[in-house]
Design a protein around this motif. Structure first.
Motif, PDB file in Angstrom:
ATOM      1  N   ALA A 156       0.826  -1.206   0.000  1.00  0.00           N
ATOM      2  CA  ALA A 156       0.000   0.000   0.000  1.00  0.00           C
ATOM      3  C   ALA A 156       0.860   1.256   0.000  1.00  0.00           C
ATOM      4  O   ALA A 156       0.538   2.249  -0.682  1.00  0.00           O
ATOM      5  CB  ALA A 156      -0.939   0.001   1.202  1.00  0.00           C
ATOM      6  N   SER A 157       1.965   1.243   0.727  1.00  0.00           N
ATOM      7  CA  SER A 157       2.836   2.410   0.779  1.00  0.00           C
ATOM      8  C   SER A 157       3.549   2.643  -0.548  1.00  0.00           C
ATOM      9  O   SER A 157       3.731   3.787  -0.967  1.00  0.00           O
ATOM     10  CB  SER A 157       3.869   2.256   1.902  1.00  0.00           C
ATOM     11  OG  SER A 157       3.246   2.282   3.168  1.00  0.00           O
ATOM     12  N   VAL A 158       3.975   1.553  -1.207  1.00  0.00           N
ATOM     13  CA  VAL A 158       4.628   1.721  -2.519  1.00  0.00           C
ATOM     14  C   VAL A 158       3.639   2.267  -3.540  1.00  0.00           C
ATOM     15  O   VAL A 158       3.966   3.173  -4.317  1.00  0.00           O
ATOM     16  CB  VAL A 158       5.208   0.393  -3.028  1.00  0.00           C
ATOM     17  CG1 VAL A 158       6.027   0.642  -4.291  1.00  0.00           C
ATOM     18  CG2 VAL A 158       6.067  -0.284  -1.991  1.00  0.00           C
ATOM     19  N   ILE A 159       2.431   1.716  -3.549  1.00  0.00           N
ATOM     20  CA  ILE A 159       1.418   2.184  -4.497  1.00  0.00           C
ATOM     21  C   ILE A 159       1.076   3.648  -4.219  1.00  0.00           C
ATOM     22  O   ILE A 159       0.938   4.453  -5.145  1.00  0.00           O
ATOM     23  CB  ILE A 159       0.162   1.295  -4.435  1.00  0.00           C
ATOM     24  CG1 ILE A 159       0.509  -0.142  -4.854  1.00  0.00           C
ATOM     25  CG2 ILE A 159      -0.937   1.849  -5.351  1.00  0.00           C
ATOM     26  CD1 ILE A 159      -0.600  -1.156  -4.590  1.00  0.00           C
ATOM     27  N   ALA A 160       0.962   4.013  -2.938  1.00  0.00           N
ATOM     28  CA  ALA A 160       0.664   5.402  -2.577  1.00  0.00           C
ATOM     29  C   ALA A 160       1.786   6.332  -3.022  1.00  0.00           C
ATOM     30  O   ALA A 160       1.528   7.453  -3.497  1.00  0.00           O
ATOM     31  CB  ALA A 160       0.435   5.511  -1.073  1.00  0.00           C
ATOM     32  N   ASP A 161       3.035   5.900  -2.876  1.00  0.00           N
ATOM     33  CA  ASP A 161       4.172   6.707  -3.319  1.00  0.00           C
ATOM     34  C   ASP A 161       4.138   6.896  -4.836  1.00  0.00           C
ATOM     35  O   ASP A 161       4.431   7.983  -5.348  1.00  0.00           O
ATOM     36  CB  ASP A 161       5.469   6.026  -2.888  1.00  0.00           C
ATOM     37  CG  ASP A 161       6.708   6.837  -3.231  1.00  0.00           C
ATOM     38  OD1 ASP A 161       6.841   7.959  -2.711  1.00  0.00           O
ATOM     39  OD2 ASP A 161       7.538   6.352  -4.020  1.00  0.00           O
ATOM     40  N   PHE A 162       3.782   5.854  -5.546  1.00  0.00           N
ATOM     41  CA  PHE A 162       3.661   5.893  -7.015  1.00  0.00           C
ATOM     42  C   PHE A 162       2.575   6.877  -7.436  1.00  0.00           C
ATOM     43  O   PHE A 162       2.785   7.732  -8.306  1.00  0.00           O
ATOM     44  CB  PHE A 162       3.347   4.476  -7.494  1.00  0.00           C
ATOM     45  CG  PHE A 162       3.034   4.326  -8.953  1.00  0.00           C
ATOM     46  CD1 PHE A 162       4.004   4.555  -9.920  1.00  0.00           C
ATOM     47  CD2 PHE A 162       1.769   3.914  -9.366  1.00  0.00           C
ATOM     48  CE1 PHE A 162       3.721   4.379 -11.271  1.00  0.00           C
ATOM     49  CE2 PHE A 162       1.476   3.740 -10.695  1.00  0.00           C
ATOM     50  CZ  PHE A 162       2.461   3.975 -11.654  1.00  0.00           C
ATOM     51  N   ILE A 163       1.426   6.795  -6.801  1.00  0.00           N
ATOM     52  CA  ILE A 163       0.306   7.689  -7.129  1.00  0.00           C
ATOM     53  C   ILE A 163       0.662   9.138  -6.788  1.00  0.00           C
ATOM     54  O   ILE A 163       0.378  10.065  -7.559  1.00  0.00           O
ATOM     55  CB  ILE A 163      -0.966   7.252  -6.379  1.00  0.00           C
ATOM     56  CG1 ILE A 163      -1.464   5.889  -6.890  1.00  0.00           C
ATOM     57  CG2 ILE A 163      -2.062   8.308  -6.505  1.00  0.00           C
ATOM     58  CD1 ILE A 163      -1.871   5.871  -8.343  1.00  0.00           C
ATOM     59  N   ALA A 164       1.305   9.345  -5.650  1.00  0.00           N
ATOM     60  CA  ALA A 164       1.698  10.699  -5.258  1.00  0.00           C
ATOM     61  C   ALA A 164       2.697  11.288  -6.242  1.00  0.00           C
ATOM     62  O   ALA A 164       2.654  12.491  -6.547  1.00  0.00           O
ATOM     63  CB  ALA A 164       2.286  10.681  -3.851  1.00  0.00           C
ATOM     64  N   ALA A 165       3.587  10.462  -6.747  1.00  0.00           N
ATOM     65  CA  ALA A 165       4.576  10.944  -7.711  1.00  0.00           C
ATOM     66  C   ALA A 165       3.904  11.417  -9.000  1.00  0.00           C
ATOM     67  O   ALA A 165       4.248  12.463  -9.553  1.00  0.00           O
ATOM     68  CB  ALA A 165       5.586   9.839  -8.014  1.00  0.00           C
ATOM     69  N   ILE A 166       2.939  10.654  -9.469  1.00  0.00           N
ATOM     70  CA  ILE A 166       2.210  11.052 -10.682  1.00  0.00           C
ATOM     71  C   ILE A 166       1.436  12.347 -10.438  1.00  0.00           C
ATOM     72  O   ILE A 166       1.413  13.249 -11.284  1.00  0.00           O
ATOM     73  CB  ILE A 166       1.249   9.929 -11.124  1.00  0.00           C
ATOM     74  CG1 ILE A 166       2.032   8.658 -11.470  1.00  0.00           C
ATOM     75  CG2 ILE A 166       0.404  10.377 -12.314  1.00  0.00           C
ATOM     76  CD1 ILE A 166       1.154   7.440 -11.651  1.00  0.00           C
ATOM     77  N   SER A 167       0.840  12.454  -9.278  1.00  0.00           N
ATOM     78  CA  SER A 167      -0.001  13.614  -8.959  1.00  0.00           C
ATOM     79  C   SER A 167       0.804  14.893  -8.783  1.00  0.00           C
ATOM     80  O   SER A 167       0.334  15.982  -9.131  1.00  0.00           O
ATOM     81  CB  SER A 167      -0.813  13.343  -7.686  1.00  0.00           C
ATOM     82  OG  SER A 167      -1.627  12.192  -7.827  1.00  0.00           O
TER      83      SER A 167
END
Length: 344
Positions: free
Chosen positions: A297-308
């Motif tokens: 969940a933390s890796v996916i959240a980091d990925f989404i935050a980077a795109i955003s």
């Protein structure tokens, strides 16, 4: 922001990804699975039924499903041999990609994906979930605090005996390629240094139920004179270590021992007279940011935050290729019997 995503590869590992998204309210609200891709349609249909994804487009061709859904993201959970084709197809179609590890089946393919992500202006990151756990975050925070002085050594033991069955038992270099990358990546993160060289001895011990490479002993040299040693086996029956390995960090003023689970013990030099000066205990604080300790969940959240936000994710392919290079460097050293320079 809202993102539409395609999940490519609907086997058992995909369930961990979907559970991680569902467990995080922010991710659950921002990600919609609009497509499922698998060579076996029945596998995808069963996954859709289990996770309530009946509205997702199902197909065996990633390009077709991207075209049908206009997805923003591709979650790549295929076997390593298929990774290059999946990631390159998604990047060329304009999708950001988060991949399972390893990021490629070879260092050359990994380098090509780094170049392709740069060319397309899309993010390709890798789900190195084990650096996003509380213990590893605590190690890095403790090293950065300077409590044990300058870091000089990282030493990890990994001894388990899992009877997986299936593809792992037929793999070449099974421990190095399928599991050791977790510890290698975590050690690189904890050190905060670049891997430079490796010498590795790989064996398939007596009694092993794997076809090849179930144990390995490797010594890495990192920049700033930090040495990382790894001793591991996937056919070590008896009392096991943690899946996260047992760790000993050695610094110029003391050391930290972590059992890979809940036990941390940090000590610095004492003041007793004589040959051995004893030691004094030092507190090991918890992780600085709890949101970085939830694995997938933390890796996916980091990925989404980077795109955003436009910032670079922690596990971007341009950084993660160094962990991949550690693996393939170790494999090359084991094959040649020579110390190998790590060029990534």
């Amino acid at each position: 922001m809202k993102f539409s995503a395609i999940l490519c590869g609907c086997g058992a590992m995909s369930k961990g990804w979907l559970r991680a998204i569902a467990s995080n309210p922010l991710l659950a609200d921002s990600i919609t699975i609009v497509g499922l891709v698998d060579l076996n349609r029945e596998t995808a249909e069963k996954l859709a039924a289990e996770f309530g994804l009946e509205g997702a487009v199902i197909g065996s061709d990633l390009s077709d499903v991207i075209a049908a859904t206009k997805a923003d993201l591709v979650f790549d959970i295929v076997i390593p041999a298929a990774r290059y084709d999946v990631v390159s197809t998604a990047l060329k179609a304009g999708c950001h990609v988060l991949s399972e590890k390893p990021m490629a089946a070879s260092l050359a393919e990994g380098a090509a994906l780094v170049d392709l992500a740069a060319e397309t202006g899309r993010i390709h990151a890798v789900i190195q979930n084990r650096r996003f756990i509380s213990g590893v975050r605590r190690l890095r925070r403790f090293v950065d605090s300077g409590a044990i002085g300058e870091l000089t050594g990282i030493h990890c033991d990994f001894f388990l005996a899992p009877h997986f069955g299936g593809f792992r038992e037929e793999m070449d270099n099974v421990l190095l390629l399928d599991m050791a990358i977790h510890t290698f990546d975590a050690a690189r993160y904890v050190a905060g240094r670049k891997p430079l060289t490796v010498y590795c001895v790989e064996r398939n011990p007596k009694g092993s139920w794997y076809r090849h490479g179930a144990s390995a002993n490797a010594i890495f040299e990192f920049s700033d004179d930090i040495v990382f040693s790894y001793r591991g086996s996937w056919c070590a029956e008896g009392e096991r270590t943690s899946w996260e390995s047992q760790w000993r960090l050695v610094g110029s003023k003391g050391m930290l021992i972590w059992d890979g689970e809940e036990s941390f013990k940090a000590t610095v030099a004492g003041e007793e007279p004589g040959l051995l000066r004893g030691h004094a205990a030092v507190n090991v604080p918890g992780p600085e940011h709890d949101e970085e300790t939830h694995g997938h969940a933390s890796v996916i959240a980091d990925f989404i935050a980077a795109i955003s936000t436009g910032r670079w994710p922690e596990t971007a392919n341009s950084d993660n290729i160094r962990s991949l290079a550690m693996v393939f460097g170790a494999i090359e050293s084991a094959k040649t019997g020579k110390r190998v320079e790590i060029s990534a």
